[in-house]
Design an enzyme around this catalytic site. Structure first.
Site, PDB file in Angstrom:
ATOM      1  N   LYS A   1      -6.676  13.537   2.878  1.00 59.55           N
ATOM      2  CA  LYS A   1      -6.949  15.123   2.659  1.00 59.55           C
ATOM      3  C   LYS A   1      -6.921  15.195   1.409  1.00 59.55           C
ATOM      4  CE  LYS A   1      -6.249  16.470   7.776  1.00 59.55           C
ATOM      5  NZ  LYS A   1      -7.627  15.919   7.927  1.00 59.55           N
TER       6      LYS A   1
ATOM      7  N   THR B   1     -11.991  28.511   8.093  1.00 61.92           N
ATOM      8  CA  THR B   1     -12.285  27.338   7.655  1.00 61.92           C
ATOM      9  C   THR B   1     -12.774  27.923   9.911  1.00 61.92           C
ATOM     10  OG1 THR B   1     -11.744  25.406   8.384  1.00 61.92           O
ATOM     11  CG2 THR B   1     -12.589  26.483   6.214  1.00 61.92           C
TER      12      THR B   1
ATOM     13  N   GLY C   1     -16.139  26.328  10.616  1.00 56.60           N
ATOM     14  CA  GLY C   1     -17.108  25.735  11.414  1.00 56.60           C
ATOM     15  C   GLY C   1     -18.410  26.023  10.577  1.00 56.60           C
TER      16      GLY C   1
ATOM     17  N   GLY D   1     -13.280  20.137   5.830  1.00 56.31           N
ATOM     18  CA  GLY D   1     -13.005  20.296   5.740  1.00 56.31           C
ATOM     19  C   GLY D   1     -12.332  20.448   3.922  1.00 56.31           C
ATOM     20  N   ASP D   2     -11.792  19.232   3.497  1.00 57.01           N
ATOM     21  CA  ASP D   2     -11.858  18.607   2.397  1.00 57.01           C
ATOM     22  C   ASP D   2     -12.529  19.752   1.412  1.00 57.01           C
ATOM     23  OD1 ASP D   2      -9.857  17.835   3.497  1.00 57.01           O
ATOM     24  OD2 ASP D   2     -10.435  15.649   3.878  1.00 57.01           O
TER      25      ASP D   2
END
Ligand code: RIB
Length: 301
Positions: free
Chosen positions: A43, A216, A218, A247-248
């Site tokens: 990550k 977040t 999606g 997400g990163d």
């Protein structure tokens, strides 16, 4: 809050062993995949690369081994020009993530931290820095990084992934908290707040923690409570190939936009677009978009 120019990402670097399969295996089950690849991941490294590709001046602090996997883990960071002065090579295996990706782009991940378990923020912070952290290096090291960043007057963006609770003291050191819905629920529980990021639930947790919170969602985009203002930013519909690292990409692009002095709504839109584009190729880093690609997506291309 002062404008930050330089992004320091403190976190994990892994190699990702990615197997594509029609569906994810159930406990005790073996499924036969249709191919595998060894790719850069972690990550922290993903977010550093995303911030760099999104236009940031970025350095990465973390730890890898002295093994061949370290070269794989760092290849994209080196190529992109991410500063690695704060990276340590130590006598431990480079971190590894075993990842299955199914036909819908969904994944299941198991990580072995290896060298990440010994990572520490190995550089001084200044008021012009924006520190980005996650939960794949030891919590004590993340907390210490936050303390040092705040003492220096730097801005702290924390992505609480993988999910872990945060205390009120820890929250005080975080300017911007970025979570997905599961991570939101984990943190909300500790503050006796509603577990779902409804507009009311999100505003309540942001008020209780005195922290700017971004969730977040999606394919639905992102919702944020920033300084008491609720923002909803939808995502454009796509057919995802691999959601690993989406997400990163969001976190890296958000940091890059803030560091460039962008306003909150523009930073969120930029981040949602980056997270969307990151789902279009296999691997956590391969599809991490450039600033030009994000701008093109935002303008409807
Ligand atoms: O967020 C995706 C990342 O999680 C992967 O690259 C893997 O290394 C795990 O850390």
């Amino acid at each position: 809050m002062s404008k930050s120019n330089s992004i320091v990402v403190f976190g994990s670097a892994n190699v990702d062993l990615v197997v594509r399969c029609a569906r994810l295996p159930r406990p005790g089950e073996t499924v036969t995949g249709s191919g595998h690849q060894l790719l850069p991941g972690g990550k922290g490294a993903n977010q550093a690369l995303a911030a760099r590709r999104a236009g940031g001046d970025v350095s990465f602090c973390g730890a890898v081994g002295r093994d061949a996997f370290a070269d794989t883990a760092l290849a994209n960071l080196i190529e992109a020009g991410v500063g690695l002065d704060g990276l340590h090579r130590i006598d431990a295996p480079t971190g590894l993530a075993s990842i299955c990706v199914d036909a819908s782009g969904e994944n299941a991940i198991a990580i072995s931290p290896g060298a990440n378990a010994a990572a520490a923020l190995a550089r001084d912070m200044t008021a012009d820095d924006l520190l980005v952290t996650q939960n794949e290096v030891p919590a004590a090291a993340v907390g210490e990084a936050h303390r040092r960043a705040k003492a220096a007057g730097a801005r702290v963006v924390h992505n609480a992934a993988p999910a872990a609770p945060l205390s009120a003291d820890q929250m005080q050191l975080i300017d911007d908290l970025i979570v997905n819905e599961l991570e939101f629920a984990e943190i909300a529980r500790a503050f006796d707040s509603a577990p779902d990021p409804t507009p009311e639930g999100l505003l309540a947790l942001a008020k209780a923690t005195e922290t700017r919170i971004v969730v977040t969602l999606g394919p639905a985009g992102a919702r944020a409570a920033l300084g008491g203002v609720l923002l909803d930013v939808p995502a454009r519909a796509i057919k995802p190939l691999d959601t690993t690292g989406a997400g990163d990409a969001f976190v890296g692009a958000y940091a890059a936009a803030l560091a460039a002095g962008g306003d909150d709504e523009a930073a969120l839109s930029f981040a949602v677009a980056a997270g969307t584009l990151a789902c279009l190729a296999l691997g956590a880093q391969s599809s991490s978009p450039t600033a030009a690609e994000i701008e093109a997506h935002l303008s409807g291309a």
